[in-house]
Design a protein around this motif. Sequence first.
Motif, PDB file in Angstrom:
ATOM      1  N   GLY A  64      -5.569 -18.186  -7.114  1.00  0.00           N
ATOM      2  CA  GLY A  64      -4.323 -18.250  -6.371  1.00  0.00           C
ATOM      3  C   GLY A  64      -3.159 -18.696  -7.226  1.00  0.00           C
ATOM      4  O   GLY A  64      -3.321 -19.404  -8.225  1.00  0.00           O
ATOM      5  N   ALA A 117       1.202 -19.948  -7.151  1.00  0.00           N
ATOM      6  CA  ALA A 117       2.214 -20.604  -6.326  1.00  0.00           C
ATOM      7  C   ALA A 117       2.947 -19.574  -5.473  1.00  0.00           C
ATOM      8  O   ALA A 117       3.077 -18.406  -5.850  1.00  0.00           O
ATOM      9  N   ALA A 118       3.418 -20.012  -4.317  1.00  0.00           N
ATOM     10  CA  ALA A 118       4.104 -19.100  -3.396  1.00  0.00           C
ATOM     11  C   ALA A 118       5.275 -18.405  -4.068  1.00  0.00           C
ATOM     12  O   ALA A 118       5.491 -17.192  -3.894  1.00  0.00           O
ATOM     13  N   GLU A 119       6.064 -19.138  -4.857  1.00  0.00           N
ATOM     14  CA  GLU A 119       7.234 -18.547  -5.501  1.00  0.00           C
ATOM     15  C   GLU A 119       6.827 -17.503  -6.537  1.00  0.00           C
ATOM     16  O   GLU A 119       7.527 -16.512  -6.744  1.00  0.00           O
ATOM     17  N   ALA A 133       4.132 -15.533  -6.327  1.00  0.00           N
ATOM     18  CA  ALA A 133       3.775 -14.338  -5.565  1.00  0.00           C
ATOM     19  C   ALA A 133       5.022 -13.605  -5.073  1.00  0.00           C
ATOM     20  O   ALA A 133       5.111 -12.375  -5.137  1.00  0.00           O
ATOM     21  N   LEU A 134       5.992 -14.371  -4.580  1.00  0.00           N
ATOM     22  CA  LEU A 134       7.227 -13.761  -4.095  1.00  0.00           C
ATOM     23  C   LEU A 134       7.992 -13.112  -5.231  1.00  0.00           C
ATOM     24  O   LEU A 134       8.575 -12.027  -5.067  1.00  0.00           O
ATOM     25  N   ASP A 135       7.992 -13.732  -6.393  1.00  0.00           N
ATOM     26  CA  ASP A 135       8.672 -13.152  -7.546  1.00  0.00           C
ATOM     27  C   ASP A 135       8.006 -11.844  -7.962  1.00  0.00           C
ATOM     28  O   ASP A 135       8.688 -10.902  -8.380  1.00  0.00           O
ATOM     29  N   GLU A 136       6.696 -11.765  -7.845  1.00  0.00           N
ATOM     30  CA  GLU A 136       6.010 -10.520  -8.150  1.00  0.00           C
ATOM     31  C   GLU A 136       6.454  -9.406  -7.207  1.00  0.00           C
ATOM     32  O   GLU A 136       6.662  -8.255  -7.622  1.00  0.00           O
ATOM     33  N   ARG A 178       9.981 -13.029  12.134  1.00  0.00           N
ATOM     34  CA  ARG A 178       9.214 -14.231  11.800  1.00  0.00           C
ATOM     35  C   ARG A 178       8.743 -14.964  13.066  1.00  0.00           C
ATOM     36  O   ARG A 178       7.626 -15.482  13.122  1.00  0.00           O
TER      37      ARG A 178
END
Length: 493
Positions: free
Chosen positions: A16, A18-20, A22-25, A62
């Motif tokens: 896994g 970090a959330a950021e 994954a979002l950057d990807e 959301r």
Amino acid sequence: MIDESTVEGRVALPLGVAAEVALDEVRQLRAGDRPTHGGQLFAYVYDPAVPGLDELTAAAHRESAHVNGLDPTAFPSLLAMENALVGAAGRVLGAGPGTTAPDVVGSVTSGGTESLILAVKTARDAHPEIAAPRIVVPSTAHAAFAKAAHYLRVALDVVPVSPDTLRPDPAAMAAAIRPETVLVACSAPSYAHGVVDPVAEIAAVAADAGVRCHVDACFGGWTLPYLRRLGEPVPAFDFAVPGVTSISVDLHKYAYAPKGVSVLLHRDAALRAPQYFAYADWPGYTMINPVIASTRSGGPIAAAYATVRHLGDDGYLRLAEVTRDAVAGLTDAVRAVDGLRLMVEPESTVVCFTATEGGPDLFVLVDELTARGWHTQPQLSYAGLPASVHLTVTASVAPRVAEFGPDLVDAVAAARTAGPVALPPELVALATSLTPDALTPELVAGLAAGLGLAAGGTPDRLAVVNTLLDAAPPALRERLLVEFVGLLQRPTW
């Protein structure tokens, strides 16, 4: 000892992040996409250029993303929003209290294709006594009707359109109706050319034959009524027309909701009844579905509800006016260019043009427009109709209209200079003589490599690909596209 995160000694998934990260990807991957905003993409997306609307719909999505539309008794919020959307669509399309269609009912689907599949399924299941059901459609009807016929094992009877008007002859539609026909369909407007079929006449011949008539208004059903209110000569096409039994309209098109939300309307509940699927002959919960999917995220429905409530009748009227003016400006730009001609005078939100004799190669022109930031949709030749360029016009295009004309002139000049695509003679021979069954994996791989499609991506310029497809008959086009897209869709290990 094998770690719990492995399968047969292999890591099941990457560790896994970090959330950021994954979002950057996601953002990096999105950088290679066509622009969804800014008025330079003439297909696939619908942008009203309304400030704050994206933020509103994202927030609404959301709020309901994890709500499941499977059971309306568990999540009554979705039931309320769906009923509101169906009511809004009905009012736009001539139904509701005080009209000749006061009892209209409907369902919210994931998109136009699902709406059309359900329209065909409902008509088929209304006649269980017909062993080999058939549907009648114009040749300009959306391909989703063919998909529905294929999925549901319903025969498809296709009626040619006039090469001048791009509309079917109602008499020819009537002649195509057989005792096994369960549905007659028409478009308001057709996607390819933006032409409204003669709905009143077609609905009348269907009614005379005792057959349902579906109007595919997925593309323009939310805009045509507003264009009529603005004084445009929009022909009758909705529930005000006797004989129209069902209509589909996509909210993620000109209602400007995010993907994917459509509405399928029926004139009354009895006509809708065969649309449902129910199953109780198993030990689990009793399944009852009005649409194809069982589990459905509430996110798109809530986003559509927020969009319609926010924009409202006055907002849609204003957006239709802006779009109408953008269509007029783009039409003038096409008319002003030597070597191009309109396929038909625009009567909705589509500008469709082709090349005159001696004009530029349209597929090269599409590439030249892409190089200048304009992303159009090429359409291949079909049954005597020439190849064409399709522009879906939305409200966001209006501020860019003045830029399009000069860029179109430059692109045409560049396409003339480049000249038409010249396929190798052996490739032309293959495209015109090969049967779909004769395609081997080796032959497909060789063709794909020669067209720049074998490396897991698409080339920047697609004129060669489109020229090859245009030279092939429809059945071979289909097989080639299946093979080419199959080469692109490979897992990332």
